[in-house]
Scaffold this motif. Sequence first.
Motif, PDB file in Angstrom:
ATOM      1  N   GLN A 153      22.762  35.422  61.840  1.00  0.00           N
ATOM      2  CA  GLN A 153      23.543  36.600  62.184  1.00  0.00           C
ATOM      3  C   GLN A 153      22.619  37.776  62.463  1.00  0.00           C
ATOM      4  O   GLN A 153      21.760  38.103  61.670  1.00  0.00           O
ATOM      5  CB  GLN A 153      24.511  36.934  61.046  1.00  0.00           C
ATOM      6  CG  GLN A 153      25.606  35.904  60.860  1.00  0.00           C
ATOM      7  CD  GLN A 153      26.543  36.278  59.740  1.00  0.00           C
ATOM      8  OE1 GLN A 153      26.397  37.328  59.121  1.00  0.00           O
ATOM      9  NE2 GLN A 153      27.513  35.431  59.460  1.00  0.00           N
ATOM     10  N   SER A 154      22.853  38.401  63.596  1.00  0.00           N
ATOM     11  CA  SER A 154      22.135  39.615  63.938  1.00  0.00           C
ATOM     12  C   SER A 154      22.908  40.812  63.400  1.00  0.00           C
ATOM     13  O   SER A 154      24.019  40.671  62.872  1.00  0.00           O
ATOM     14  CB  SER A 154      21.986  39.723  65.452  1.00  0.00           C
ATOM     15  OG  SER A 154      23.266  39.851  66.057  1.00  0.00           O
ATOM     16  N   TYR A 155      22.324  41.998  63.538  1.00  0.00           N
ATOM     17  CA  TYR A 155      23.013  43.208  63.105  1.00  0.00           C
ATOM     18  C   TYR A 155      24.315  43.395  63.889  1.00  0.00           C
ATOM     19  O   TYR A 155      25.354  43.737  63.323  1.00  0.00           O
ATOM     20  CB  TYR A 155      22.092  44.415  63.315  1.00  0.00           C
ATOM     21  CG  TYR A 155      22.703  45.742  62.925  1.00  0.00           C
ATOM     22  CD1 TYR A 155      23.058  46.000  61.608  1.00  0.00           C
ATOM     23  CD2 TYR A 155      22.913  46.730  63.884  1.00  0.00           C
ATOM     24  CE1 TYR A 155      23.612  47.218  61.238  1.00  0.00           C
ATOM     25  CE2 TYR A 155      23.459  47.949  63.526  1.00  0.00           C
ATOM     26  CZ  TYR A 155      23.810  48.197  62.205  1.00  0.00           C
ATOM     27  OH  TYR A 155      24.360  49.405  61.864  1.00  0.00           O
ATOM     28  N   GLU A 158      27.048  41.110  62.606  1.00  0.00           N
ATOM     29  CA  GLU A 158      27.609  41.591  61.350  1.00  0.00           C
ATOM     30  C   GLU A 158      28.634  42.697  61.580  1.00  0.00           C
ATOM     31  O   GLU A 158      29.662  42.764  60.912  1.00  0.00           O
ATOM     32  CB  GLU A 158      26.495  42.084  60.431  1.00  0.00           C
ATOM     33  CG  GLU A 158      25.613  40.974  59.890  1.00  0.00           C
ATOM     34  CD  GLU A 158      24.793  41.425  58.705  1.00  0.00           C
ATOM     35  OE1 GLU A 158      25.392  41.765  57.665  1.00  0.00           O
ATOM     36  OE2 GLU A 158      23.565  41.458  58.830  1.00  0.00           O
ATOM     37  N   SER A 214      22.451  38.563  55.863  1.00  0.00           N
ATOM     38  CA  SER A 214      22.253  39.898  56.390  1.00  0.00           C
ATOM     39  C   SER A 214      20.804  40.122  56.777  1.00  0.00           C
ATOM     40  O   SER A 214      19.889  39.473  56.260  1.00  0.00           O
ATOM     41  CB  SER A 214      22.677  40.933  55.340  1.00  0.00           C
ATOM     42  OG  SER A 214      22.368  42.230  55.775  1.00  0.00           O
ATOM     43  N   GLU A 215      20.622  41.064  57.710  1.00  0.00           N
ATOM     44  CA  GLU A 215      19.269  41.478  58.054  1.00  0.00           C
ATOM     45  C   GLU A 215      18.621  42.233  56.899  1.00  0.00           C
ATOM     46  O   GLU A 215      17.406  42.245  56.751  1.00  0.00           O
ATOM     47  CB  GLU A 215      19.282  42.374  59.291  1.00  0.00           C
ATOM     48  CG  GLU A 215      19.492  41.615  60.597  1.00  0.00           C
ATOM     49  CD  GLU A 215      19.272  42.518  61.785  1.00  0.00           C
ATOM     50  OE1 GLU A 215      19.451  43.745  61.645  1.00  0.00           O
ATOM     51  OE2 GLU A 215      18.918  42.021  62.858  1.00  0.00           O
ATOM     52  N   ALA A 216      19.456  42.891  56.091  1.00  0.00           N
ATOM     53  CA  ALA A 216      18.945  43.623  54.949  1.00  0.00           C
ATOM     54  C   ALA A 216      18.585  42.655  53.823  1.00  0.00           C
ATOM     55  O   ALA A 216      19.042  41.516  53.779  1.00  0.00           O
ATOM     56  CB  ALA A 216      19.981  44.635  54.468  1.00  0.00           C
ATOM     57  N   THR A 220      15.693  46.328  50.436  1.00  0.00           N
ATOM     58  CA  THR A 220      16.025  47.402  51.367  1.00  0.00           C
ATOM     59  C   THR A 220      16.466  48.643  50.587  1.00  0.00           C
ATOM     60  O   THR A 220      17.281  48.541  49.672  1.00  0.00           O
ATOM     61  CB  THR A 220      17.168  46.973  52.303  1.00  0.00           C
ATOM     62  OG1 THR A 220      16.757  45.810  53.022  1.00  0.00           O
ATOM     63  CG2 THR A 220      17.513  48.077  53.290  1.00  0.00           C
ATOM     64  N   ARG A 228      23.222  51.985  57.595  1.00  0.00           N
ATOM     65  CA  ARG A 228      23.331  50.940  58.608  1.00  0.00           C
ATOM     66  C   ARG A 228      24.577  50.095  58.461  1.00  0.00           C
ATOM     67  O   ARG A 228      25.112  49.610  59.463  1.00  0.00           O
ATOM     68  CB  ARG A 228      22.095  50.042  58.562  1.00  0.00           C
ATOM     69  CG  ARG A 228      20.796  50.740  58.919  1.00  0.00           C
ATOM     70  CD  ARG A 228      19.639  49.766  58.889  1.00  0.00           C
ATOM     71  NE  ARG A 228      19.825  48.707  59.875  1.00  0.00           N
ATOM     72  CZ  ARG A 228      19.362  47.470  59.719  1.00  0.00           C
ATOM     73  NH1 ARG A 228      18.729  47.136  58.610  1.00  0.00           N
ATOM     74  NH2 ARG A 228      19.543  46.571  60.654  1.00  0.00           N
ATOM     75  N   PHE A 229      25.040  49.887  57.224  1.00  0.00           N
ATOM     76  CA  PHE A 229      26.173  49.000  57.009  1.00  0.00           C
ATOM     77  C   PHE A 229      27.420  49.747  56.531  1.00  0.00           C
ATOM     78  O   PHE A 229      28.491  49.614  57.121  1.00  0.00           O
ATOM     79  CB  PHE A 229      25.804  47.904  56.003  1.00  0.00           C
ATOM     80  CG  PHE A 229      24.761  46.955  56.510  1.00  0.00           C
ATOM     81  CD1 PHE A 229      25.102  45.938  57.384  1.00  0.00           C
ATOM     82  CD2 PHE A 229      23.439  47.087  56.126  1.00  0.00           C
ATOM     83  CE1 PHE A 229      24.148  45.059  57.865  1.00  0.00           C
ATOM     84  CE2 PHE A 229      22.473  46.222  56.595  1.00  0.00           C
ATOM     85  CZ  PHE A 229      22.827  45.204  57.476  1.00  0.00           C
ATOM     86  N   ARG A 278      32.283  40.324  55.311  1.00  0.00           N
ATOM     87  CA  ARG A 278      30.871  39.917  55.232  1.00  0.00           C
ATOM     88  C   ARG A 278      30.649  38.901  54.110  1.00  0.00           C
ATOM     89  O   ARG A 278      29.701  38.124  54.159  1.00  0.00           O
ATOM     90  CB  ARG A 278      29.981  41.147  55.016  1.00  0.00           C
ATOM     91  CG  ARG A 278      30.052  42.146  56.151  1.00  0.00           C
ATOM     92  CD  ARG A 278      29.089  43.312  55.942  1.00  0.00           C
ATOM     93  NE  ARG A 278      27.717  42.862  55.994  1.00  0.00           N
ATOM     94  CZ  ARG A 278      26.875  42.887  54.957  1.00  0.00           C
ATOM     95  NH1 ARG A 278      27.296  43.312  53.779  1.00  0.00           N
ATOM     96  NH2 ARG A 278      25.627  42.479  55.080  1.00  0.00           N
TER      97      ARG A 278
END
Length: 281
Positions: A153-155, A158, A214-216, A220, A228-229, A278
Amino acid sequence: MSTAAANEADAGGHELRDLVTGLGRAFGGALVFSLPMLMTMEMWELGFAMERWRLLLLLASSLPMLMFLSHYSGFEATWGWKDDLRDVAIAYGIALLSSTILLFVLGVIGPGMRAPELVGKIVIHAIPAALGALLGRSQFGQSDEEEEEEREQSYGSELGIMAAGSLYLGLNVAPTEEMILIAFRMTDWQSLALIALSLLLMHGFVFASEFKGSEATPDTPWWSAFLRFTTVGYAIALAISCYVLWTFGRFDGLSFSTALGVLVVLGFPAAIGAAAARLIL
């Protein structure tokens, strides 16, 4: 029987089982996601009274999201837009069939009803049902092979998942009169408190998910994840809520301040839907 023929038969049987399993999950997802709305009087009334161009616009605008969900969380793995389009068509078919059967059994539709009302009531319920049909795999489990096939999954993906969660819960409660009633009863301070609570709970879901998919990462900084989220997710929830309220005509005749209050009220469940999505998807 030769070895090649036996292997071909086994492959055919495996494909048939996968197809039946996928369709079963799709029907199950359609029921889970659409049942609350199928048993809501306001949704029945909207199917009759809602302006047809708004209903068509809702149907058309749901297509890109369904294509996205088919690609990332559909009831079977897909690898191209043609596969996604096919699965969306199947999801719509399942949604229309399940909605028609349940509305008939519940006595909401029946013989003698005029065609525009009949079609309107079925179509408006088919949208959440199609959403559930495509999410059947994630709702009812995956095989080990399917889990291996999941895409990273990319940002952007998401954010798309959060939009889908917002749309689902938004569709559930936006048609109800309680949204407007709550907005009338709340003071400005209570509205601000609800916004703060929405952001707090959304941010809690970010950490409750342990940054799954998640990218995070747990390393983080909290402010980065919040910006960002949480903040972006809440903005998406408000945008989805605004569109759904406008589509259902809930802004009609309201002053700007009252409409803003209704938006904040609906933004609360929409935000929870965005955050929970998510975890679920």
